[in-house]
Design a protein around this motif. Structure first.
Motif, PDB file in Angstrom:
ATOM      1  N   LEU A  17       0.734  -1.124  -0.004  1.00  0.00           N
ATOM      2  CA  LEU A  17      -0.073  -0.112   0.003  1.00  0.00           C
ATOM      3  C   LEU A  17       0.800   1.200   0.071  1.00  0.00           C
ATOM      4  O   LEU A  17       1.772   1.384   0.718  1.00  0.00           O
ATOM      5  N   SER A  18       0.541   2.253  -0.694  1.00  0.00           N
ATOM      6  CA  SER A  18       1.035   3.616  -0.406  1.00  0.00           C
ATOM      7  C   SER A  18       0.267   4.118   0.726  1.00  0.00           C
ATOM      8  O   SER A  18      -0.805   3.818   1.236  1.00  0.00           O
ATOM      9  N   GLN A  19       1.005   5.335   1.169  1.00  0.00           N
ATOM     10  CA  GLN A  19       0.537   6.167   2.143  1.00  0.00           C
ATOM     11  C   GLN A  19      -0.783   6.491   2.091  1.00  0.00           C
ATOM     12  O   GLN A  19      -1.632   6.547   2.864  1.00  0.00           O
ATOM     13  N   ALA A  20      -1.016   6.940   0.965  1.00  0.00           N
ATOM     14  CA  ALA A  20      -2.353   7.556   0.224  1.00  0.00           C
ATOM     15  C   ALA A  20      -3.358   6.476   0.320  1.00  0.00           C
ATOM     16  O   ALA A  20      -4.461   6.541   0.802  1.00  0.00           O
ATOM     17  N   ASP A  21      -3.162   5.098   0.066  1.00  0.00           N
ATOM     18  CA  ASP A  21      -3.706   3.940   0.034  1.00  0.00           C
ATOM     19  C   ASP A  21      -4.583   3.732   1.494  1.00  0.00           C
ATOM     20  O   ASP A  21      -5.515   3.599   1.737  1.00  0.00           O
ATOM     21  N   LEU A  22      -3.303   3.621   2.217  1.00  0.00           N
ATOM     22  CA  LEU A  22      -3.683   3.434   3.833  1.00  0.00           C
ATOM     23  C   LEU A  22      -4.645   4.385   4.327  1.00  0.00           C
ATOM     24  O   LEU A  22      -5.523   4.444   5.164  1.00  0.00           O
ATOM     25  N   ALA A  23      -4.206   6.004   4.071  1.00  0.00           N
ATOM     26  CA  ALA A  23      -4.703   6.969   4.588  1.00  0.00           C
ATOM     27  C   ALA A  23      -6.432   6.897   4.289  1.00  0.00           C
ATOM     28  O   ALA A  23      -7.202   7.130   4.840  1.00  0.00           O
TER      29      ALA A  23
ATOM     30  N   ARG B 262      -2.855  11.519   3.834  1.00  0.00           N
ATOM     31  CA  ARG B 262      -1.681  10.946   3.621  1.00  0.00           C
ATOM     32  C   ARG B 262      -0.505  11.400   4.612  1.00  0.00           C
ATOM     33  O   ARG B 262       0.334  10.953   5.225  1.00  0.00           O
ATOM     34  N   GLN B 263      -0.375  12.607   4.747  1.00  0.00           N
ATOM     35  CA  GLN B 263       0.275  13.564   5.811  1.00  0.00           C
ATOM     36  C   GLN B 263       0.290  12.882   7.245  1.00  0.00           C
ATOM     37  O   GLN B 263       1.217  12.765   7.750  1.00  0.00           O
ATOM     38  N   THR B 264      -1.119  12.413   7.782  1.00  0.00           N
ATOM     39  CA  THR B 264      -1.009  11.866   8.933  1.00  0.00           C
ATOM     40  C   THR B 264      -0.460  10.354   9.072  1.00  0.00           C
ATOM     41  O   THR B 264       0.329  10.190   9.950  1.00  0.00           O
ATOM     42  N   ILE B 265      -0.516   9.676   8.037  1.00  0.00           N
ATOM     43  CA  ILE B 265       0.015   8.472   7.905  1.00  0.00           C
ATOM     44  C   ILE B 265       1.639   8.671   8.065  1.00  0.00           C
ATOM     45  O   ILE B 265       2.377   8.032   8.540  1.00  0.00           O
ATOM     46  N   ASN B 266       1.939   9.664   7.237  1.00  0.00           N
ATOM     47  CA  ASN B 266       3.405   9.826   6.982  1.00  0.00           C
ATOM     48  C   ASN B 266       4.107  10.371   8.609  1.00  0.00           C
ATOM     49  O   ASN B 266       5.184   9.879   8.912  1.00  0.00           O
ATOM     50  N   ALA B 267       3.332  11.208   9.398  1.00  0.00           N
ATOM     51  CA  ALA B 267       3.703  11.622  10.573  1.00  0.00           C
ATOM     52  C   ALA B 267       3.773  10.313  11.469  1.00  0.00           C
ATOM     53  O   ALA B 267       4.807  10.596  12.384  1.00  0.00           O
ATOM     54  N   ILE B 268       2.660   9.444  11.451  1.00  0.00           N
ATOM     55  CA  ILE B 268       2.654   8.553  12.371  1.00  0.00           C
ATOM     56  C   ILE B 268       3.889   7.614  12.000  1.00  0.00           C
ATOM     57  O   ILE B 268       4.830   7.102  12.808  1.00  0.00           O
TER      58      ILE B 268
ATOM     59  N   ASP C 114       7.320   8.628  13.460  1.00  0.00           N
ATOM     60  CA  ASP C 114       7.245   9.027  15.178  1.00  0.00           C
ATOM     61  C   ASP C 114       6.967  10.370  15.410  1.00  0.00           C
ATOM     62  O   ASP C 114       7.590  10.925  16.155  1.00  0.00           O
ATOM     63  N   ARG C 115       6.353  11.332  14.613  1.00  0.00           N
ATOM     64  CA  ARG C 115       6.161  12.571  14.861  1.00  0.00           C
ATOM     65  C   ARG C 115       4.589  12.808  15.544  1.00  0.00           C
ATOM     66  O   ARG C 115       4.459  14.042  15.799  1.00  0.00           O
ATOM     67  N   TYR C 116       3.724  11.720  15.329  1.00  0.00           N
ATOM     68  CA  TYR C 116       2.447  11.928  15.721  1.00  0.00           C
ATOM     69  C   TYR C 116       2.026  10.661  16.315  1.00  0.00           C
ATOM     70  O   TYR C 116       2.183   9.643  15.687  1.00  0.00           O
TER      71      TYR C 116
END
Length: 69
Positions: free
Chosen positions: A14-20, A27-33, A36-38
């Motif tokens: 999955l891409s980050q966008a797919d999971l989001a 997608r930015q939320t998945i990236n931050a998780i 380890d920034r969120y």
């Protein structure tokens, strides 16, 4: 909080966008998780665990000793 979201997402192809999209965040939320920034809300943690068919504890490690809690 350490997590294995990136590894599980990669394993699932999955891409980050797919999971989001699957769990209803950006997608930015998945990236931050993943970076380890969120730390996700408990609701989002449950959605991610459900999506990967695992327990929250399998995805997230609070990285603290029980004595510290």
């Amino acid at each position: 909080m350490k997590n294995s979201v990136r590894e599980r997402r990669d394993d699932a192809g999955l891409s980050q966008a797919d999971l989001a999209a699957a769990v209803g965040v950006t997608r930015q939320t998945i990236n931050a998780i993943e970076r380890d920034r969120y730390d996700p809300s408990i609701e989002l943690a449950f959605k991610l665990a459900r999506h990967f068919d695992c327990r929250i504890e399998d995805l997230f490690d609070p990285d603290f000793d029980v004595e510290d809690a």
